[in-house]
Design a protein around this motif. Sequence first.
Motif, PDB file in Angstrom:
ATOM      1  N   LYS A  96       2.575   5.447  -9.917  1.00  0.00           N
ATOM      2  CA  LYS A  96       3.308   4.625 -11.013  1.00  0.00           C
ATOM      3  C   LYS A  96       3.080   5.042 -12.264  1.00  0.00           C
ATOM      4  N   GLN A 105       0.075   4.044  -6.091  1.00  0.00           N
ATOM      5  CA  GLN A 105       0.352   2.642  -5.437  1.00  0.00           C
ATOM      6  C   GLN A 105       0.818   2.817  -4.140  1.00  0.00           C
ATOM      7  N   GLN A 106       0.593   1.614  -3.406  1.00  0.00           N
ATOM      8  CA  GLN A 106       1.006   1.577  -2.046  1.00  0.00           C
ATOM      9  C   GLN A 106       2.466   1.530  -1.746  1.00  0.00           C
ATOM     10  N   ASP A 108       4.589   0.441   0.495  1.00  0.00           N
ATOM     11  CA  ASP A 108       5.183  -0.998   0.630  1.00  0.00           C
ATOM     12  C   ASP A 108       5.332  -1.827  -0.742  1.00  0.00           C
ATOM     13  N   ASP A 109       4.321  -1.536  -1.449  1.00  0.00           N
ATOM     14  CA  ASP A 109       4.415  -2.431  -2.841  1.00  0.00           C
ATOM     15  C   ASP A 109       5.323  -1.968  -3.540  1.00  0.00           C
ATOM     16  N   ALA A 110       5.397  -0.711  -3.961  1.00  0.00           N
ATOM     17  CA  ALA A 110       6.315   0.029  -4.747  1.00  0.00           C
ATOM     18  C   ALA A 110       7.840  -0.213  -4.275  1.00  0.00           C
ATOM     19  N   GLY A 112       8.700  -2.931  -2.499  1.00  0.00           N
ATOM     20  CA  GLY A 112       8.891  -4.307  -2.692  1.00  0.00           C
ATOM     21  C   GLY A 112       9.257  -4.443  -4.410  1.00  0.00           C
ATOM     22  N   ASN A 113       8.521  -3.643  -5.141  1.00  0.00           N
ATOM     23  CA  ASN A 113       8.923  -3.911  -6.652  1.00  0.00           C
ATOM     24  C   ASN A 113      10.055  -3.394  -6.899  1.00  0.00           C
ATOM     25  N   LYS A 116      12.819  -5.958  -5.822  1.00  0.00           N
ATOM     26  CA  LYS A 116      12.780  -7.170  -6.724  1.00  0.00           C
ATOM     27  C   LYS A 116      13.638  -6.831  -8.139  1.00  0.00           C
TER      28      LYS A 116
END
Length: 166
Positions: A96, A105-106, A108-110, A112-113, A116
């Motif tokens: 990122k 960045q993980q 799953d986090d990416a 999820g972001n 959102k």
Amino acid sequence: QGSISAPSPPSEGPSLLAGALLCRSAHDTRGRAGEMPTEKEGPQQAFDKELEKFKTLQETVQKSYEARMGLVSQQQETEMVKEEFDTLEEGATIFKLVGPVMVKQQVDDAKGNVEKRLEYIKGELERSDDLIKSQEKDMTEKQQVLMKMQQAVQEAQQSAAAAGAA
């Protein structure tokens, strides 16, 4: 001193009614051939004030359209990122951009972001659509008021011309 034809529907973007109305209101407040103003100029002045309010409303609607276009562009870009995430291979590394630095960045986090962000943009688009509908409704109402006022101005001018000829 021709009449105004009905404008295109406001859903097609800001109306061009102000341009058509300006043809009439751009004249100075004096009567024909440089006559001095008469007491009948009240409707013209009120019309000019309402026309300015209408033009301001048109500019506001135009800015709302531009803001909405920006949201649509962001939505499309974010959808492309989501599609890229769906085609990632197992074990892929995601970075990122944070300022001038690429940060790992993980996955799953990416994802999820991005989800959102898409939800947020969707909500903003709905809010923008509601705002534009409201502004277009106001603009349509103002058009009706302006057309009635223009008729009153024309009638007052005709009355003044008839009284002057008598």
